[in-house]
Enzyme design. Structure first.
Site, short mmCIF file in Angstrom:
data_model
loop_
_atom_site.label_atom_id
_atom_site.label_comp_id
_atom_site.label_asym_id
_atom_site.label_seq_id
_atom_site.Cartn_x
_atom_site.Cartn_y
_atom_site.Cartn_z
N HIS A 84 0.86 -1.19 0.00
CA HIS A 84 0.00 0.00 0.00
C HIS A 84 0.89 1.24 0.00
O HIS A 84 1.47 1.61 1.03
CB HIS A 84 -0.91 0.02 1.24
CG HIS A 84 -1.97 -1.04 1.23
ND1 HIS A 84 -3.01 -1.03 0.33
CD2 HIS A 84 -2.15 -2.13 2.02
CE1 HIS A 84 -3.80 -2.08 0.57
NE2 HIS A 84 -3.29 -2.76 1.58
N HIS B 148 -0.84 -6.72 -5.22
CA HIS B 148 -1.00 -7.94 -4.42
C HIS B 148 -0.44 -9.11 -5.22
O HIS B 148 -0.56 -9.16 -6.44
CB HIS B 148 -2.48 -8.18 -4.14
CG HIS B 148 -2.82 -9.62 -3.87
ND1 HIS B 148 -3.27 -10.48 -4.88
CD2 HIS B 148 -2.77 -10.37 -2.75
CE1 HIS B 148 -3.50 -11.67 -4.36
NE2 HIS B 148 -3.18 -11.64 -3.08
N ASN C 23 0.18 -13.61 -4.68
CA ASN C 23 0.15 -14.82 -3.87
C ASN C 23 0.63 -15.97 -4.74
O ASN C 23 0.23 -16.09 -5.89
CB ASN C 23 -1.28 -15.09 -3.37
CG ASN C 23 -1.35 -16.37 -2.54
OD1 ASN C 23 -1.45 -17.46 -3.09
ND2 ASN C 23 -1.33 -16.21 -1.23
N ARG D 213 -2.88 -17.16 11.99
CA ARG D 213 -2.50 -15.97 12.76
C ARG D 213 -3.25 -14.76 12.22
O ARG D 213 -3.01 -14.32 11.10
CB ARG D 213 -1.00 -15.77 12.68
CG ARG D 213 -0.49 -14.60 13.54
CD ARG D 213 1.04 -14.58 13.49
NE ARG D 213 1.57 -13.56 14.38
CZ ARG D 213 2.09 -12.40 13.97
NH1 ARG D 213 2.13 -12.11 12.68
NH2 ARG D 213 2.59 -11.54 14.84
#
Length: 319
Positions: A107, A117, A119, A271
């Site tokens: 950001h 982003h 992944n 988490r």
């Protein structure tokens, strides 16, 4: 996903090689982003998951370029797949699993630099006396507030370059998948200008699927950093910051309503701080706000928030 493709035995599936690559990728990206920012450094947090596994979360805040940047590695395992993983794969119910991947979100502070982003992940479901079921997934996408066409074209050219060694149709397939996945149905708009997205990849053998994952991971910085360098000195004021924070609200909506990774992490007891690291540090929500017609802000809605063939448009301009 082709769950019938089980030609790889456990001896053919080198999960350690995947894990080593993911950790190297995380460190490489963190080093490059610290250099690009020039001021801030990543805080690194090792963590363990009570139900099995753990990870390393790296988060950078209050930088000269990045308001917040996170690069997370996780490798978790468990005895039963959560609903997010079996909703479209009921045949995998009852299998144990392991999942590993790197997920990142940047950001920026300057509204003229896009958020991005990425992944890349490996998932494996196992059951005693049966062959393992495995697949790769991931991709990267770009979310500008004030887009520049040359940046979008560069982004998609680099996305295509990541795909080209694996087949002429791969980029078009995974670009379309990205456009459809990162789509806010309740808004009738894409989250940004897309990129590539893939999931359930096991149509090739394990080594080729892993090679494709590496190609995606290795092209992220090639796609993003040139855009950062072009826009980092662009002048902006409070109006642009307000619009950036407003548009970040769409990011929040997508991640909390649609994103499979967020749902998977929460359903498996991951988490929380690492799962929600992807959310922007400051957001404004405005009731029924619309950009003034003809404004710089309206350009985003009028031109960029519906799927387009950006590389075809580039070819047309050169003709």
């Amino acid at each position: 996903m082709d769950t019938g493709n089980l030609k790889n035995t456990m001896s053919d599936i080198n999960t350690q090689a995947v894990k080593d690559y993911l950790l190297e990728l995380q460190e490489h990206i963190c080093t490059a982003m610290e250099q690009a920012d020039g001021r801030a450094r990543f805080r690194r947090d090792d963590w363990q998951r009570e139900a099995g596994g753990g990870g390393l979360s790296c988060v950078m805040t209050e930088g000269a370029v990045f308001e917040q940047a996170g690069v997370n590695f996780s490798h978790v395992h468990g005895t039963g797949l959560p609903a997010a993983a079996t909703a479209q794969r009921p045949e995998l119910t009852g299998r144990s699993y392991q999942a590993m991947g790197v997920s990142l979100v940047f950001h920026p502070l300057n509204p003229y630099i896009p958020t991005t982003h990425m992944n890349v992940r490996l998932f494996m479901a196992e059951k005693k006396d049966e062959p393992p079921v495995w697949w790769f997934g991931g991709g990267f996408d770009l979310t500008p507030c004030y887009p520049f066409e040359e940046d979008v074209i560069h982004w998609h050219k680099t996305s295509k370059a990541a795909c080209d060694p694996f087949g002429e149709d791969i980029y078009n397939r995974y670009k379309k998948w990205c456009d459809e996945y990162f789509y806010l149905k309740h808004r009738g708009e894409t989250r940004g200008v897309g990129g590539i997205f893939f999931d359930d990849l096991n149509a090739w053998d394990f080594d080729r699927c892993f090679a494709f994952q590496r190609s995606v991971g290795d092209h992220l910085l090639k796609a993003y950093l040139p855009i950062v360098e072009r826009r980092r000195q662009h002048q902006y004021g409070q109006r642009q910051r307000d619009f950036q924070r407003y548009r970040r609200g769409r990011y929040v909506e997508f991640n909390l309503v649609y994103d499979r990774g967020t749902l998977f992490g929460l359903q498996t007891g991951g988490r929380t701080e690492s799962i929600l690291m992807s959310l922007p540090p400051s957001v404004h929500f405005r009731y029924n706000w619309q950009p003034p017609p003809g404004s710089e802000e309206a350009k985003l809605y009028d031109r960029y928030l519906q799927p387009q063939d950006w590389l075809r448009q580039d070819w047309l301009r050169q003709d």
